[in-house]
Enzyme design. Structure first.
Site, mmCIF file in Angstrom:
data_model
loop_
_atom_site.group_PDB
_atom_site.id
_atom_site.type_symbol
_atom_site.label_atom_id
_atom_site.label_comp_id
_atom_site.label_asym_id
_atom_site.label_seq_id
_atom_site.Cartn_x
_atom_site.Cartn_y
_atom_site.Cartn_z
ATOM 1 N N LYS A 194 0.719 -1.103 0.361
ATOM 2 C CA LYS A 194 -0.701 0.192 -0.310
ATOM 3 C C LYS A 194 0.860 1.213 0.067
ATOM 4 O O LYS A 194 1.432 1.568 0.889
ATOM 5 C CB LYS A 194 -0.858 -0.360 0.972
ATOM 6 C CG LYS A 194 -2.158 0.711 1.497
ATOM 7 C CD LYS A 194 -2.749 0.563 2.886
ATOM 8 C CE LYS A 194 -4.159 2.144 2.724
ATOM 9 N NZ LYS A 194 -3.547 2.465 3.796
ATOM 10 N N HIS A 217 -4.128 2.673 15.442
ATOM 11 C CA HIS A 217 -4.561 0.898 15.250
ATOM 12 C C HIS A 217 -3.055 0.922 14.821
ATOM 13 O O HIS A 217 -2.116 0.737 15.241
ATOM 14 C CB HIS A 217 -5.030 0.950 12.800
ATOM 15 C CG HIS A 217 -3.757 0.993 12.522
ATOM 16 N ND1 HIS A 217 -3.001 2.526 12.221
ATOM 17 C CD2 HIS A 217 -2.735 0.501 11.641
ATOM 18 C CE1 HIS A 217 -2.586 2.470 11.105
ATOM 19 N NE2 HIS A 217 -2.019 0.827 10.397
ATOM 20 N N ASP A 233 -1.847 -3.152 12.919
ATOM 21 C CA ASP A 233 -1.675 -4.262 11.715
ATOM 22 C C ASP A 233 -2.073 -5.373 12.210
ATOM 23 O O ASP A 233 -1.904 -6.142 12.821
ATOM 24 C CB ASP A 233 -0.320 -3.798 11.358
ATOM 25 C CG ASP A 233 0.299 -2.005 10.798
ATOM 26 O OD1 ASP A 233 -1.135 -2.175 10.902
ATOM 27 O OD2 ASP A 233 1.440 -2.422 10.197
ATOM 28 N N HIS A 273 -0.532 2.332 16.405
ATOM 29 C CA HIS A 273 0.584 3.543 15.972
ATOM 30 C C HIS A 273 -0.584 4.358 14.654
ATOM 31 O O HIS A 273 -1.860 4.466 14.480
ATOM 32 C CB HIS A 273 1.609 2.685 14.993
ATOM 33 C CG HIS A 273 1.093 1.843 13.752
ATOM 34 N ND1 HIS A 273 0.988 0.744 14.398
ATOM 35 C CD2 HIS A 273 0.980 1.710 12.682
ATOM 36 C CE1 HIS A 273 0.668 0.131 12.963
ATOM 37 N NE2 HIS A 273 0.965 0.940 12.223
#
Length: 347
Positions: free
Chosen positions: A214, A233, A235, A289
């Site tokens: 991404k 969030h 990962d 993060h």
């Protein structure tokens, strides 16, 4: 039929607006913690650890052990680290950066030819964030998302044709990152007292572990103190590897405070994701993060997520990581269920 696509953040940013639309303004309780990223980067205090991988496969057991210990400490205490001497050349990393940057320099109408359509499940391609996250807010980011490895699972028809070297450099980078992921998974397996190939096997092995890239494009923002590029969030991946264009923005929630990652030359940032945290029953951390934006400079990052197949594997703590005193902290779920669980968990 009218499209439900949010406007591209790039077109908002270049329209000359002085204040951002309300959909991008973060909730009040978050605003207090958003500072100027260039000031934040200069602060002292705890720093994301830097791990030198040159000895990770050393013949000398003591030397190798020292490298493993440092990796383990960073994985347990932080869940994120700068990797140096990782085996991927500066030239290749620069070529990846240049190719992605050239794509984002194309006119928006040119990029729209690669637009994704999340409503119909077509998630690969050029897009902007929909407000389907925990806060219901939009994020100050456009992106390009695609599966880059294994090569037989790619859909090259949606990869950028411009610049012409895009496919070549991205494919080579994906191949080399796949090798780096194996090295890291082996090292983490050994430290957990497992066979060297065990974690790799548990996340799908060479055939099934998916590598998704991404490219995150954060335009300049007229009110960076009110917005986030990416909200807080963890990962969901097994591992995430990040390159960026040297503009600060990544923040990590460490010991109750947001810490801004400093730039470490020639490094790749690596996160431990939820998948690995689950498999080792919480010994290695998947850290919270987020991404800040700024007024002066466009920030671009290349995040590569190493993900298990959606349905084929049940993720749960490995038997070797569980005991009477350390019961399993996570229920069994497929990767698809884990994603759904996170999507609907309002934290």
């Amino acid at each position: 039929m009218a499209s439900s696509i949010a406007p591209r953040v790039e077109s908002l940013a270049s329209s000359g607006i002085q204040s951002i639309p309300k959909e991008y303004i973060r909730p009040k309780e978050e605003l207090a913690s958003i500072g100027n990223v260039f000031e934040e980067e200069k602060k002292g205090g705890p720093q994301v650890p830097t791990i030198d991988l040159k000895d990770i496969e050393s013949e000398d057991i003591k030397v190798r052990e020292r490298c493993l210990q440092e990796l383990k400490k960073a994985a347990m205490e932080w869940g994120v680290m700068h990797l140096v001497n990782h085996g991927i050349s500066d030239q290749l990393m620069d070529r990846v950066r240049i190719a992605g940057q050239k794509f984002f320099e194309l006119p928006i109408e040119e990029k729209e030819k690669y637009a994704n359509d999340q409503a119909s499940g077509k998630i690969q391609g050029y897009g902007s964030k929909l407000a389907n996250n925990a806060s219901g807010k939009l994020e100050w980011i456009d992106y390009f998302f695609h599966l880059v490895f294994p090569e037989d699972k790619r859909d090259l028809s949606i990869w950028p044709k411009t610049p012409s070297e895009y496919t070549e450099v991205t494919s080579e980078y994906a191949r080399q990152l796949r090798g780096l992921a194996s090295k890291i998974l082996s090292a983490l397996s050994l430290w957990l007292g497992l066979e060297e190939g065990r974690l790799e096997k548990e996340v799908g092995g060479l055939e099934e572990l998916l590598i998704q890239m991404k490219i995150n494009y954060y335009p300049k923002c007229p009110q960076p103190e009110l917005a986030l590029g990416v909200e807080a969030h963890t990962d969901v991946s097994a591992l995430t590897f990040i390159l960026h264009n040297m503009v600060p923005g990544l923040q990590l929630f460490y010991e109750g405070k947001w810490i801004t990652a400093k730039y470490v030359p020639n490094s790749i940032i690596m996160h431990i994701g939820d998948t690995i945290e689950i498999l080792n029953n919480g010994k290695f951390k998947s850290i919270l993060h987020r991404g800040l934006v700024n007024k002066e400079k466009v920030r671009i990052s290349w995040a590569v997520f190493c993900e298990p197949p959606k349905e084929k594997i049940i993720l749960k703590p490995l038997p070797e990581t569980v005991s009477e005193t350390e019961p399993p902290l996570f229920p069994p779920r497929t990767f698809a269920q884990l994603i759904q669980h996170k999507l609907f968990k309002k934290t």
